[in-house]
Design a protein around this motif. Structure first.
Motif, mmCIF file in Angstrom:
data_model
loop_
_atom_site.group_PDB
_atom_site.id
_atom_site.type_symbol
_atom_site.label_atom_id
_atom_site.label_comp_id
_atom_site.label_asym_id
_atom_site.label_seq_id
_atom_site.Cartn_x
_atom_site.Cartn_y
_atom_site.Cartn_z
ATOM 1 N N ARG A 181 47.986 37.079 47.430
ATOM 2 C CA ARG A 181 46.811 38.067 47.300
ATOM 3 C C ARG A 181 47.390 39.499 47.054
ATOM 4 O O ARG A 181 46.952 40.238 46.301
ATOM 5 C CB ARG A 181 46.225 37.940 48.547
ATOM 6 N N ALA A 182 48.541 39.869 48.093
ATOM 7 C CA ALA A 182 48.930 41.285 47.655
ATOM 8 C C ALA A 182 49.402 41.643 46.376
ATOM 9 O O ALA A 182 49.217 42.670 45.676
ATOM 10 C CB ALA A 182 50.141 41.430 48.831
ATOM 11 N N ARG A 183 50.011 40.630 45.816
ATOM 12 C CA ARG A 183 50.724 40.805 44.374
ATOM 13 C C ARG A 183 49.433 40.857 43.354
ATOM 14 O O ARG A 183 49.558 41.720 42.321
ATOM 15 C CB ARG A 183 51.709 39.614 44.004
ATOM 16 N N PHE A 184 48.247 40.146 43.361
ATOM 17 C CA PHE A 184 47.347 40.267 42.721
ATOM 18 C C PHE A 184 46.651 41.793 42.647
ATOM 19 O O PHE A 184 46.373 42.204 42.096
ATOM 20 C CB PHE A 184 46.364 39.026 42.861
ATOM 21 N N GLU A 185 46.558 42.093 44.088
ATOM 22 C CA GLU A 185 45.630 43.458 44.216
ATOM 23 C C GLU A 185 46.690 44.474 43.659
ATOM 24 O O GLU A 185 46.158 45.353 43.043
ATOM 25 C CB GLU A 185 45.860 43.642 45.885
ATOM 26 N N THR A 186 47.940 44.386 43.649
ATOM 27 C CA THR A 186 48.880 45.111 43.148
ATOM 28 C C THR A 186 48.763 45.248 41.402
ATOM 29 O O THR A 186 48.596 46.213 41.012
ATOM 30 C CB THR A 186 50.404 44.994 43.445
ATOM 31 N N ILE A 187 48.663 44.190 41.036
ATOM 32 C CA ILE A 187 48.167 43.817 39.522
ATOM 33 C C ILE A 187 47.128 44.451 39.284
ATOM 34 O O ILE A 187 46.781 45.300 38.239
ATOM 35 C CB ILE A 187 48.231 42.286 39.124
ATOM 36 N N LEU A 188 45.808 44.251 39.858
ATOM 37 C CA LEU A 188 44.524 44.888 39.702
ATOM 38 C C LEU A 188 44.605 46.246 39.708
ATOM 39 O O LEU A 188 43.837 46.659 38.986
ATOM 40 C CB LEU A 188 43.511 43.999 40.519
ATOM 41 N N HIS A 189 45.305 46.752 40.819
ATOM 42 C CA HIS A 189 45.344 48.032 40.882
ATOM 43 C C HIS A 189 45.933 48.755 39.966
ATOM 44 O O HIS A 189 45.543 49.907 39.363
ATOM 45 C CB HIS A 189 46.037 48.626 42.273
ATOM 46 N N GLY A 190 46.857 48.258 39.035
ATOM 47 C CA GLY A 190 47.788 48.739 38.144
ATOM 48 C C GLY A 190 46.720 48.795 36.724
ATOM 49 O O GLY A 190 47.101 49.483 35.729
ATOM 50 N N ILE A 191 46.019 47.515 36.806
ATOM 51 C CA ILE A 191 45.109 47.604 35.547
ATOM 52 C C ILE A 191 43.721 48.242 35.454
ATOM 53 O O ILE A 191 42.908 48.447 34.437
ATOM 54 C CB ILE A 191 44.879 46.246 34.799
ATOM 55 N N ALA A 192 43.415 48.915 36.712
ATOM 56 C CA ALA A 192 42.056 49.450 36.840
ATOM 57 C C ALA A 192 41.813 50.720 35.929
ATOM 58 O O ALA A 192 42.948 51.406 35.836
ATOM 59 C CB ALA A 192 41.751 49.693 38.552
ATOM 60 N N PRO A 193 40.789 50.824 35.611
ATOM 61 C CA PRO A 193 40.419 51.985 34.563
ATOM 62 C C PRO A 193 40.438 53.316 35.529
ATOM 63 O O PRO A 193 40.044 53.561 36.362
ATOM 64 C CB PRO A 193 39.064 51.863 33.937
#
Length: 139
Positions: free
Chosen positions: A127-139
């Motif tokens: 979950r933490a890694r997905f949140e990091t990924i999603l944070h990095g691609i958020a507009p």
């Protein structure tokens, strides 16, 4: 001259070829332990992804609850060089089956994706890694 024009017309009429994207699987890299590189891909429907076990003991498998409706789940064998084509647009969560609890996950967006819901059952590090990924691609 006619044959040159015919060949040129054929080239222009030929649809764009789908791409093959490569993802390496590592025990450890400069970006951390138990990691896919890259950890995020934005691809077009019809593109393929080749998962390469750069270091041993890894596979690639879809995560239950993290593939679009109508998409076919997959699971490669451990240490297998594996290529799959993504036809259905949406968000795909990918895990290394033996190392998902250690956070070895990645995200693939096929086409335009409005949101990427995370299943409740994800291990804490995943979950933490997905949140990091999603944070990095958020507009």
């Amino acid at each position: 001259m006619k044959s040159i024009l015919a060949a040129l017309a054929l080239l222009i009429a030929t649809p764009a070829l789908a791409e093959v994207h490569e993802v390496q699987m590592f025990n450890r890299s400069a970006n951390g332990p138990m990691i896919y590189e890259p950890s995020f891909l934005q691809i077009a429907p019809g593109d393929s992804v080749r998962f390469i076990p750069t270091q041993p003991s890894h596979n690639a498998a879809t995560i239950d609850g993290m593939i679009p409706e109508g998409a076919t789940p997959f699971k490669s064998k451990i240490n297998e060089d594996f290529t799959t084509t993504f036809e259905v647009p949406g968000a795909y969560g990918i895990k290394c089956s033996p190392h998902v609890a250690m956070g070895m996950v990645m995200l693939i967006h096929v086409g335009e994706v409005a949101e990427t819901p995370l299943p409740e059952a994800l291990p804490k590090k995943a979950r933490a890694r997905f949140e990091t990924i999603l944070h990095g691609i958020a507009p």
